[in-house]
Design an enzyme around this catalytic site. Structure first.
Site, PDB file in Angstrom:
ATOM      1  N   ASN A  50       0.836  -1.193   0.000  1.00 32.21           N
ATOM      2  CA  ASN A  50       0.000   0.000   0.000  1.00 32.21           C
ATOM      3  C   ASN A  50       0.873   1.244   0.000  1.00 32.21           C
ATOM      4  O   ASN A  50       1.971   1.272   0.554  1.00 32.21           O
ATOM      5  CB  ASN A  50      -0.999  -0.006   1.166  1.00 32.21           C
ATOM      6  CG  ASN A  50      -0.371  -0.064   2.549  1.00 32.21           C
ATOM      7  OD1 ASN A  50       0.578  -0.792   2.786  1.00 32.21           O
ATOM      8  ND2 ASN A  50      -0.940   0.690   3.476  1.00 32.21           N
ATOM      9  N   ASN A  53      -1.372   8.475   0.616  1.00 28.48           N
ATOM     10  CA  ASN A  53      -1.162   9.814   0.085  1.00 28.48           C
ATOM     11  C   ASN A  53      -1.862  10.795   1.016  1.00 28.48           C
ATOM     12  O   ASN A  53      -2.923  10.477   1.553  1.00 28.48           O
ATOM     13  CB  ASN A  53      -1.745   9.887  -1.331  1.00 28.48           C
ATOM     14  CG  ASN A  53      -1.371  11.156  -2.049  1.00 28.48           C
ATOM     15  OD1 ASN A  53      -1.863  12.222  -1.726  1.00 28.48           O
ATOM     16  ND2 ASN A  53      -0.499  11.026  -3.028  1.00 28.48           N
ATOM     17  N   GLU A  63      -3.000  -4.733  -3.143  1.00 27.10           N
ATOM     18  CA  GLU A  63      -3.481  -5.626  -4.194  1.00 27.10           C
ATOM     19  C   GLU A  63      -3.397  -4.951  -5.562  1.00 27.10           C
ATOM     20  O   GLU A  63      -2.996  -5.583  -6.549  1.00 27.10           O
ATOM     21  CB  GLU A  63      -4.938  -6.042  -3.931  1.00 27.10           C
ATOM     22  CG  GLU A  63      -5.136  -6.778  -2.639  1.00 27.10           C
ATOM     23  CD  GLU A  63      -5.470  -5.885  -1.448  1.00 27.10           C
ATOM     24  OE1 GLU A  63      -6.201  -6.351  -0.571  1.00 27.10           O
ATOM     25  OE2 GLU A  63      -4.993  -4.725  -1.395  1.00 27.10           O
ATOM     26  N   CYS A  94     -10.347  -4.934  -0.035  1.00 31.52           N
ATOM     27  CA  CYS A  94     -11.491  -4.022  -0.018  1.00 31.52           C
ATOM     28  C   CYS A  94     -12.375  -4.318  -1.234  1.00 31.52           C
ATOM     29  O   CYS A  94     -12.001  -5.082  -2.129  1.00 31.52           O
ATOM     30  CB  CYS A  94     -11.017  -2.571  -0.033  1.00 31.52           C
ATOM     31  SG  CYS A  94     -10.284  -2.020  -1.604  1.00 31.52           S
TER      32      CYS A  94
END
Length: 142
Positions: A50, A53, A63, A94
């Protein structure tokens, strides 16, 4: 691209790759580092982490990074995926990542969920995203 070594199971290879990239995650806001690794149709392993930001919605899931690495490396089908996160709860993909996985994986593709100690649970993509919409709905071979 690394492939699964003969002496290692595919799940162990995916776990090892996800663990290595999890340490490189950019998670200064949540502190929640996630690593993911996909096994493509050729046996190559692709990993992603991941990347958060300051403008929260434009961060990238692990992913998504692993899938992008697979496509960049020439892979076109996800044979299996493993997602690794810390904490006690299962870190499943998610909703958006479930749809991303669906673009490249069959409904029976294994989705493995792991923690630092190893594999916690395995699902099929269909169990995580039942009655999904994918390329076949648009007449495109999956």
């Amino acid at each position: 691209m690394p492939t699964v070594p003969d002496r290692m199971s595919p799940i162990d290879a995916l776990f090892s790759a996800a663990l290595a990239v999890q340490a490189r995650a950019h998670a200064p806001y949540s502190g929640f580092r996630v690593g993911a690794a996909v096994l493509d149709e050729t046996g190559a392993v692709h990993a992603g982490c991941n990347v958060e930001n300051a403008a929260y919605p434009v961060g990238t899931c692990a992913e998504a990074g692993a899938i992008a690495a697979m496509v960049a490396g020439g892979g076109r089908r996800i044979a299996a995926i493993l997602v690794l996160g810390d904490g006690e709860a299962l870190v499943t993909p998610c909703g958006a990542c479930r749809q991303r996985i669906r673009e490249f994986a069959a409904p029976d593709a294994p989705v493995h969920v792991a923690g630092p100690e190893g594999l916690r649970r395995s699902f099929t993509l269909d169990a995580l995203l039942p009655v999904s919409f994918g390329p076949d709905n648009l007449g495109v071979g999956a």
